[in-house]
Design a protein around this motif. Structure first.
Motif, short mmCIF file in Angstrom:
data_model
loop_
_atom_site.label_atom_id
_atom_site.label_comp_id
_atom_site.label_asym_id
_atom_site.label_seq_id
_atom_site.Cartn_x
_atom_site.Cartn_y
_atom_site.Cartn_z
N ALA A 1 -8.85 -4.92 -2.83
CA ALA A 1 -8.14 -6.15 -3.16
C ALA A 1 -7.42 -6.71 -1.94
CB ALA A 1 -7.15 -5.89 -4.29
N GLU A 2 -6.78 -5.83 -1.18
CA GLU A 2 -6.10 -6.28 0.04
C GLU A 2 -7.10 -6.88 1.02
OE1 GLU A 2 -2.60 -4.05 1.77
OE2 GLU A 2 -3.57 -2.48 0.59
N HIS A 3 -8.25 -6.24 1.14
CA HIS A 3 -9.29 -6.74 2.04
C HIS A 3 -9.76 -8.13 1.60
CE1 HIS A 3 -12.59 -6.67 4.86
NE2 HIS A 3 -13.49 -6.76 3.89
N MET A 4 -9.91 -8.31 0.30
CA MET A 4 -10.35 -9.62 -0.21
C MET A 4 -9.31 -10.70 0.12
SD MET A 4 -12.08 -8.57 -3.86
CE MET A 4 -12.65 -10.24 -4.22
N LEU A 5 -8.05 -10.35 -0.01
CA LEU A 5 -7.01 -11.33 0.36
C LEU A 5 -6.99 -11.57 1.86
CD1 LEU A 5 -3.91 -10.46 -1.87
CD2 LEU A 5 -5.55 -12.32 -2.14
N ALA A 6 -7.18 -10.53 2.64
CA ALA A 6 -7.19 -10.68 4.10
C ALA A 6 -8.34 -11.60 4.53
CB ALA A 6 -7.30 -9.32 4.78
N LEU A 7 -9.48 -11.48 3.85
CA LEU A 7 -10.61 -12.36 4.18
C LEU A 7 -10.27 -13.82 3.90
CD1 LEU A 7 -13.60 -10.26 2.79
CD2 LEU A 7 -13.02 -10.66 5.19
N ARG A 8 -9.31 -14.04 3.01
CA ARG A 8 -8.86 -15.40 2.69
C ARG A 8 -7.67 -15.82 3.55
NH1 ARG A 8 -8.56 -15.43 -3.76
NH2 ARG A 8 -7.55 -17.41 -3.32
N GLY A 9 -7.29 -14.95 4.49
CA GLY A 9 -6.20 -15.28 5.40
C GLY A 9 -4.83 -14.83 4.94
N LEU A 10 -4.76 -14.00 3.90
CA LEU A 10 -3.49 -13.50 3.40
C LEU A 10 -3.45 -11.98 3.60
CD1 LEU A 10 -0.85 -14.17 1.93
CD2 LEU A 10 -2.06 -13.95 -0.22
N ASP A 11 -2.93 -11.56 4.75
CA ASP A 11 -2.91 -10.14 5.09
C ASP A 11 -1.57 -9.54 4.68
OD1 ASP A 11 -3.24 -7.61 6.10
OD2 ASP A 11 -3.45 -8.24 8.19
N ILE A 12 -1.59 -8.64 3.71
CA ILE A 12 -0.35 -7.99 3.23
C ILE A 12 -0.35 -6.50 3.53
CG2 ILE A 12 0.01 -9.70 1.41
CD1 ILE A 12 -0.95 -7.50 -0.58
N SER A 13 -1.33 -6.04 4.29
CA SER A 13 -1.48 -4.60 4.49
C SER A 13 -0.29 -3.95 5.19
CB SER A 13 -2.76 -4.31 5.26
OG SER A 13 -2.73 -4.94 6.52
N GLY A 14 0.35 -4.63 6.11
CA GLY A 14 1.45 -4.00 6.85
C GLY A 14 2.82 -4.49 6.45
N GLU A 15 2.89 -5.27 5.42
CA GLU A 15 4.17 -5.87 5.06
C GLU A 15 5.07 -4.91 4.29
OE1 GLU A 15 3.48 -7.99 0.77
OE2 GLU A 15 3.38 -9.22 2.54
N THR A 16 6.33 -5.27 4.27
CA THR A 16 7.31 -4.47 3.52
C THR A 16 8.03 -5.34 2.50
OG1 THR A 16 8.95 -4.89 5.24
CG2 THR A 16 7.67 -2.84 5.42
N ALA A 17 7.40 -6.41 2.06
CA ALA A 17 8.01 -7.31 1.08
C ALA A 17 8.27 -6.58 -0.22
CB ALA A 17 7.09 -8.51 0.83
N THR A 18 9.30 -6.98 -0.89
CA THR A 18 9.63 -6.36 -2.17
C THR A 18 9.25 -7.31 -3.31
OG1 THR A 18 11.86 -7.26 -2.06
CG2 THR A 18 11.54 -5.02 -1.24
N VAL A 19 9.04 -6.72 -4.45
CA VAL A 19 8.69 -7.48 -5.64
C VAL A 19 9.97 -8.04 -6.24
CG1 VAL A 19 7.69 -7.32 -7.94
CG2 VAL A 19 6.67 -6.04 -6.04
N LYS A 20 9.93 -9.31 -6.62
CA LYS A 20 11.13 -9.95 -7.18
C LYS A 20 11.01 -10.20 -8.68
CE LYS A 20 12.48 -12.06 -2.85
NZ LYS A 20 11.51 -11.78 -1.87
N ASP A 21 10.05 -9.61 -9.32
CA ASP A 21 9.83 -9.75 -10.76
C ASP A 21 10.86 -8.89 -11.51
OD1 ASP A 21 8.93 -9.38 -13.39
OD2 ASP A 21 6.83 -9.44 -12.81
N THR A 22 11.79 -9.54 -12.19
CA THR A 22 12.88 -8.82 -12.86
C THR A 22 12.38 -7.84 -13.91
OG1 THR A 22 14.28 -10.77 -12.52
CG2 THR A 22 15.05 -9.13 -14.09
N ALA A 23 11.41 -8.25 -14.69
CA ALA A 23 10.87 -7.35 -15.73
C ALA A 23 10.26 -6.11 -15.09
CB ALA A 23 9.83 -8.08 -16.57
#
Length: 174
Positions: free
Chosen positions: A68-90
């Motif tokens: 899934a990460e590879h598919m997003l990277a192919l679309r220009g959205l590379d999240i493999s090295g990020e440290t972003a946190t999820v903001k979904d309260t639930a």
């Protein structure tokens, strides 16, 4: 490198893993460095590099989250090295409940029950998340790609929780 092209597979989250394994073996046979033992040093080096690339591609496509990460990277959205946190309260509330249940395992009179409940809860959550992720990755819209990235982050968190659960389970039987 588009690993789907390397393995001559359709760009899809739902993948025939048997076909992937067959293609992997075919590609590895074709570029195995031993085939180039009598060749130049450069030919051997290229074969080794290609074999490593095929291994990376296989490991990436074989594992759903990496795929899934590879598919997003192919679309220009590379999240493999990020440290972003999820903001979904639930999801954050659910995380807290799972963490508390994990901590309770060591103090419980019936830890096996808690372990079974957590396995069931993790499995049910992942099943829903992977189905949702597969739908989002079919879309070509940017908002859906961003939602897919959030789902991947959540599933990565789930993978860490499952590792912690496995360690807690192992600790009970040592």
């Amino acid at each position: 490198m588009n690993y789907f092209e390397l393995f001559d597979l359709p760009l899809s989250f739902k993948l025939d893993t048997g076909l992937l394994s067959d293609r992997y073996r075919e590609l590895q046979r074709a570029v195995h460095p031993d085939k180039f033992a009598g060749g130049s040093e450069q030919e051997v080096l290229l074969a080794v590099q290609k074999a490593a690339q095929i291994n990376d591609g296989y490991q990436t496509l074989k594992q759903p989250l990496r795929r899934a990460e590879h598919m997003l990277a192919l679309r220009g959205l590379d999240i493999s090295g990020e440290t972003a946190t999820v903001k979904d309260t639930a999801f954050l509330m659910q995380q807290m409940e799972w963490r508390e249940a994990l901590e309770d395992i060591g103090h419980s009179q019936q830890p096996e029950v808690l372990i079974d409940e957590l396995h069931s809860s993790f499995s049910a959550y992942e099943k829903v998340m992977f189905a949702n992720l597969a739908e989002l990755l079919l879309s070509t819209s940017e908002p859906d790609a961003l939602k897919a990235a959030d789902d991947i982050r959540k599933l990565k968190f789930m993978a860490k929780l499952q590792d912690e659960l496995a360690r807690a389970e192992d600790a009970l039987f040592e």
